[in-house]
Design an enzyme around this catalytic site. Structure first.
Site, PDB file in Angstrom:
ATOM      1  N   ASP A  10       0.933  -1.189   0.089  1.00 35.20           N
ATOM      2  CA  ASP A  10      -0.056  -0.003   0.084  1.00 35.20           C
ATOM      3  C   ASP A  10       0.904   1.402   0.144  1.00 35.20           C
ATOM      4  O   ASP A  10       2.146   1.151   0.162  1.00 35.20           O
ATOM      5  CB  ASP A  10      -0.796  -0.126   1.171  1.00 35.20           C
ATOM      6  N   ASN A  69      -8.865  -2.045  13.175  1.00 32.92           N
ATOM      7  CA  ASN A  69     -10.233  -2.030  12.715  1.00 32.92           C
ATOM      8  C   ASN A  69     -10.352  -3.508  11.936  1.00 32.92           C
ATOM      9  O   ASN A  69     -11.395  -3.669  11.165  1.00 32.92           O
ATOM     10  CB  ASN A  69     -10.719  -0.965  11.844  1.00 32.92           C
ATOM     11  N   HIS A 104      -8.346  -4.152   9.228  1.00 29.86           N
ATOM     12  CA  HIS A 104      -7.803  -3.785   7.793  1.00 29.86           C
ATOM     13  C   HIS A 104      -6.678  -4.573   7.492  1.00 29.86           C
ATOM     14  O   HIS A 104      -5.731  -4.838   8.460  1.00 29.86           O
ATOM     15  CB  HIS A 104      -7.838  -2.226   7.502  1.00 29.86           C
ATOM     16  N   GLU A 121     -10.306  -1.404   3.929  1.00 32.21           N
ATOM     17  CA  GLU A 121     -10.961  -1.078   5.120  1.00 32.21           C
ATOM     18  C   GLU A 121     -12.290  -1.697   5.229  1.00 32.21           C
ATOM     19  O   GLU A 121     -12.656  -2.545   4.603  1.00 32.21           O
ATOM     20  CB  GLU A 121     -11.270   0.592   5.231  1.00 32.21           C
TER      21      GLU A 121
END
Ligand code: PGA
Length: 244
Positions: free
Chosen positions: A67, A136, A138, A143
């Site tokens: 990423d 979370n 991810h 996401e």
């Protein structure tokens, strides 16, 4: 999905390094994905040490980014490819022509994402992808809500990711709002997919990932769909899972 519980962060780093080195010894030109973040720092130290002591030869390894923040300059201090270059790729002596990164300053996100998918296809696919676990759930910057078959693309960062990324850059205002990420479908196509998790702050999300429903609401549950999915986690991260 295979779950490997280790005692400590040092064990996690050593075991993950052994897996990388095994992969490289079997296929020296492997296309690999490594994450940024706090979790892989010990792994990087192990790999750099192995390189310096002649235990492993990384000269033919190829690397593609997991990423990258979008809308920042190439030399921006937050550039994730610069971070990886500094901590891993340069110390391992991986030459520029074997490193494929997102163009953080790209003004055509669709074309940029397609370019990275093509790079991966032209390399014959990802051999080994190592990812971290976001607070979370991810993976990369996929996401919650990301479809399991999504491909490489530009995404908006979730509020929780912006918050957690302040640990790297200072304040929320310093965290870019958009990023490129390999898709969950792209990662699922990797021959081996390893997720690393360390520390008690990951215990809640790790137990949801391992024991909860397989759902895009927890993107990391995608690993449970992968025939060669491996979770390697230390005792603290596994503390809500009751595995021994
Ligand atoms: P961390 O980040 O390794 O710094 O915990 C993981 C992630 O957010 O993906």
């Amino acid at each position: 999905m295979r779950i490997i519980q280790v005692h400590s962060y040092d064990d996690l780093s050593r075991d993950a390094a052994d897996m990388v080195m095994l992969q490289i010894s079997r296929k020296p030109w492997s296309l690999c994905v490594f994450p940024t973040g706090q979790t892989p720092r010990g792994l990087f130290c192990e790999l750099v040490h192995a390189h310096h002591t002649g235990l492993a030869d990384f000269s033919r390894v190829r690397f593609v980014s997991l990423d990258e923040y979008a809308g920042i300059a190439h030399d921006d201090r937050r550039c994730l490819s610069l971070w990886l270059g500094r901590e891993l790729l340069q110390p391992l002596g991986i030459s520029e022509d074997r490193i494929y990164t997102f163009d953080a300053a790209s003004t055509d996100p669709g074309a940029e994402s397609a370019r990275i998918e093509k790079v991966i296809a032209d390399c014959g696919g990802i051999d080994l992808a190592i990812v971290g676990l976001g607070p979370n759930g991810h993976v990369g910057f996929n996401e919650p809500g990301s479809a399991f078959d999504c491909r490489t693309r530009l995404v908006a960062l979730a509020r929780e990711s912006i918050r957690s990324n302040t640990a790297y850059w200072g304040s929320e205002a310093d965290v870019p709002r958009f990023a490129f990420t390999l898709g969950l479908g792209t990662l699922l196509d990797s021959r081996t997919l390893i997720l690393m998790a360390s520390g008690s702050h990951k215990a809640g999300i790790l137990s949801r990932m391992i024991k909860g429903p397989v759902t895009p609401a927890v993107p990391a549950t995608v690993l449970r769909l992968h025939p060669e999915g491996i979770v390697i986690a230390d005792r603290e991260a596994m503390s809500f899972c009751h595995y021994r």
